[in-house]
Motif scaffolding. Structure first.
Motif, PDB file in Angstrom:
ATOM      1  N   GLU A 193     -24.988 -42.606  21.996  1.00 14.89           N
ATOM      2  CA  GLU A 193     -25.961 -42.554  20.890  1.00 14.89           C
ATOM      3  C   GLU A 193     -27.334 -43.020  21.355  1.00 14.89           C
ATOM      4  OE1 GLU A 193     -25.894 -41.753  17.217  1.00 14.89           O
ATOM      5  OE2 GLU A 193     -24.680 -40.419  18.453  1.00 14.89           O
ATOM      6  N   ARG A 194     -27.334 -44.093  22.182  1.00 16.94           N
ATOM      7  CA  ARG A 194     -28.616 -44.643  22.614  1.00 16.94           C
ATOM      8  C   ARG A 194     -29.403 -43.668  23.480  1.00 16.94           C
ATOM      9  NH1 ARG A 194     -25.884 -49.575  23.064  1.00 16.94           N
ATOM     10  NH2 ARG A 194     -25.547 -49.313  25.289  1.00 16.94           N
ATOM     11  N   THR A 195     -28.694 -42.726  24.155  1.00 16.89           N
ATOM     12  CA  THR A 195     -29.427 -41.761  24.983  1.00 16.89           C
ATOM     13  C   THR A 195     -30.255 -40.819  24.117  1.00 16.89           C
ATOM     14  OG1 THR A 195     -27.736 -40.026  24.940  1.00 16.89           O
ATOM     15  CG2 THR A 195     -27.496 -41.724  26.611  1.00 16.89           C
ATOM     16  N   GLY A 196     -29.873 -40.637  22.859  1.00 12.83           N
ATOM     17  CA  GLY A 196     -30.588 -39.714  21.983  1.00 12.83           C
ATOM     18  C   GLY A 196     -30.403 -38.257  22.377  1.00 12.83           C
ATOM     19  N   GLN A 252     -19.347 -44.800  22.764  1.00 11.43           N
ATOM     20  CA  GLN A 252     -20.031 -44.024  21.730  1.00 11.43           C
ATOM     21  C   GLN A 252     -21.462 -44.554  21.541  1.00 11.43           C
ATOM     22  OE1 GLN A 252     -18.517 -44.669  17.783  1.00 11.43           O
ATOM     23  NE2 GLN A 252     -19.226 -42.666  17.054  1.00 11.43           N
ATOM     24  N   ALA A 253     -21.592 -45.886  21.489  1.00  8.35           N
ATOM     25  CA  ALA A 253     -22.919 -46.483  21.296  1.00  8.35           C
ATOM     26  C   ALA A 253     -23.837 -46.135  22.463  1.00  8.35           C
ATOM     27  CB  ALA A 253     -22.788 -47.999  21.159  1.00  8.35           C
ATOM     28  N   ALA A 254     -23.281 -46.113  23.688  1.00 13.73           N
ATOM     29  CA  ALA A 254     -24.100 -45.774  24.857  1.00 13.73           C
ATOM     30  C   ALA A 254     -24.608 -44.339  24.739  1.00 13.73           C
ATOM     31  CB  ALA A 254     -23.284 -45.958  26.135  1.00 13.73           C
ATOM     32  N   SER A 288     -20.773 -56.699  13.651  1.00 12.44           N
ATOM     33  CA  SER A 288     -21.949 -57.294  14.290  1.00 12.44           C
ATOM     34  C   SER A 288     -21.905 -58.809  14.169  1.00 12.44           C
ATOM     35  CB  SER A 288     -23.233 -56.780  13.642  1.00 12.44           C
ATOM     36  OG  SER A 288     -23.229 -55.386  13.604  1.00 12.44           O
ATOM     37  N   GLN A 322     -18.658 -57.965  22.984  1.00 14.83           N
ATOM     38  CA  GLN A 322     -18.211 -56.666  22.472  1.00 14.83           C
ATOM     39  C   GLN A 322     -16.765 -56.411  22.884  1.00 14.83           C
ATOM     40  OE1 GLN A 322     -20.925 -53.718  23.955  1.00 14.83           O
ATOM     41  NE2 GLN A 322     -22.450 -54.106  22.358  1.00 14.83           N
ATOM     42  N   LYS A 370     -21.940 -58.032  26.495  1.00  9.88           N
ATOM     43  CA  LYS A 370     -20.853 -57.124  26.890  1.00  9.88           C
ATOM     44  C   LYS A 370     -19.487 -57.783  26.697  1.00  9.88           C
ATOM     45  CE  LYS A 370     -23.159 -53.549  28.687  1.00  9.88           C
ATOM     46  NZ  LYS A 370     -23.029 -52.172  28.237  1.00  9.88           N
ATOM     47  N   SER A 420     -22.273 -51.257  16.987  1.00 12.21           N
ATOM     48  CA  SER A 420     -21.913 -50.779  15.659  1.00 12.21           C
ATOM     49  C   SER A 420     -22.947 -51.178  14.632  1.00 12.21           C
ATOM     50  CB  SER A 420     -20.572 -51.375  15.262  1.00 12.21           C
ATOM     51  OG  SER A 420     -20.335 -51.129  13.902  1.00 12.21           O
ATOM     52  N   SER A 421     -23.023 -50.424  13.563  1.00 10.71           N
ATOM     53  CA  SER A 421     -23.890 -50.790  12.456  1.00 10.71           C
ATOM     54  C   SER A 421     -23.067 -51.468  11.361  1.00 10.71           C
ATOM     55  CB  SER A 421     -24.562 -49.534  11.915  1.00 10.71           C
ATOM     56  OG  SER A 421     -23.579 -48.565  11.618  1.00 10.71           O
TER      57      SER A 421
END
Lengths: 196, 196
Positions: B95-98, B91-93, A8, A26, A23, A2-3
């Motif tokens: 996103e990281r793939t782009g 979701q973060a995973a 964080s 999280q 992990k 997350s941002s």
């Protein structure tokens, strides 16, 4: 994950717990925020409470909220025996056996030169001072038999014997309930030479 | 470990973290009080801070400190695509793939009748409302292929299709970098039938 800065910060703070990686941190943060906000607040309160109230017992060095822990304050304990253990958990294990009614000294660690833990980081000076009490007739080194436990026991035994104290160690031998063929050879060798 | 109430309360509170048993909780409490009181206070602050500030995004349901999370607030994202994921970590995973520039809906769980998690406990009603947005042309079910993920995907696909939405799922197939002989047979069978 997350941002979001608070999230964080929580994940970073959880990662500092021993054995918790990114992990797990999280997963813990997600669990607390999604399913157990109550538990999160309780944990926050418990952390502040423990930091504020838990100090070390003046005599045996274990965690205590009073100046003396409940064992040191107990006049029924045998003051002639002093068992040296590494941690409060080890002390609790020994207490649960019901086989020991003497006093304790809790080192709160063990020598570990690799990790930079030396004689000053564990309470050796305090132990020598405590053992100097004329009532103490026997110091029992109830340390683990790991390499670091052995090194710690060796250093302590030397220092204590130099001060004229009787020093003993826990017996090494075959654990109760185990088959000889599955016990490591060095344990069997010790059990043989210490046979009774 | 102790008869000290603050210490017992801390151990109990740590045990409520997922994956933490009594031994780990004792070890964590010992570590914090002996070596990292600073970290304990930081964790206490991070917990209170996260509980106070982290809520759910109004549109996609993920954790957010604002009414809208940063992705939902981003006008550059493709509003015609809506990816449904189980957790913020999934979701973060993604996103990281782009590889995805559309919007998200985060269920914050998956159906699991055994654990008593039903349609109401995950945000199904909110998802149907969100997907009713005329801009959404495709709903991509980016759920895991565990039994629970499959059951959740099945239920969601039915409900969404009944409302006239185009529903797709992530491709099932052989993971990148893996040898065919070590891949389970059902994955290979799916990869064969979905070949392209």
């Amino acid at each position: 994950m997350s941002s979001e800065p608070s999230l964080s910060a929580l994940i970073e703070a959880l990662r500092r717990l021993p054995g918790v990686g990114i992990k797990s941190a999280q997963r813990m943060a997600f669990h607390l925020l999604q399913h157990d906000r109550d538990g999160a607040l309780r944990l926050a309160g418990a952390l502040s409470g423990a930091v504020a109230h838990v100090h070390h017992c003046e005599r045996c060095h274990t965690f205590s909220e009073q100046a003396l822990c409940s064992i040191c304050a107990d006049a029924q304990r045998d003051a002639t025996k002093l068992a040296v253990v590494e941690t409060p958990a080890d002390q609790a294990a020994l207490e649960r056996t019901g086989s020991y009614r003497g006093c304790y000294f809790v080192l709160m660690g063990r020598l570990s030169p690799i990790d930079g833990v030396g004689v000053r980081d564990i309470g050796v000076a305090e132990l020598l001072e405590r053992a100097a009490d004329a009532a103490v007739q026997e110091v029992i080194l109830a340390l683990g038999f790991s390499a670091e436990g052995e090194a710690t026991a060796h250093a302590l035994a030397q220092a204590l014997r130099a001060r004229g104290k009787t020093v003993t160690r826990l017996a090494r031998g075959v654990p109760v309930g185990s088959e000889l063929e599955y016990v490591d050879l060095s344990t069997i060798a010790h059990a043989m030479s210490d046979r009774r």
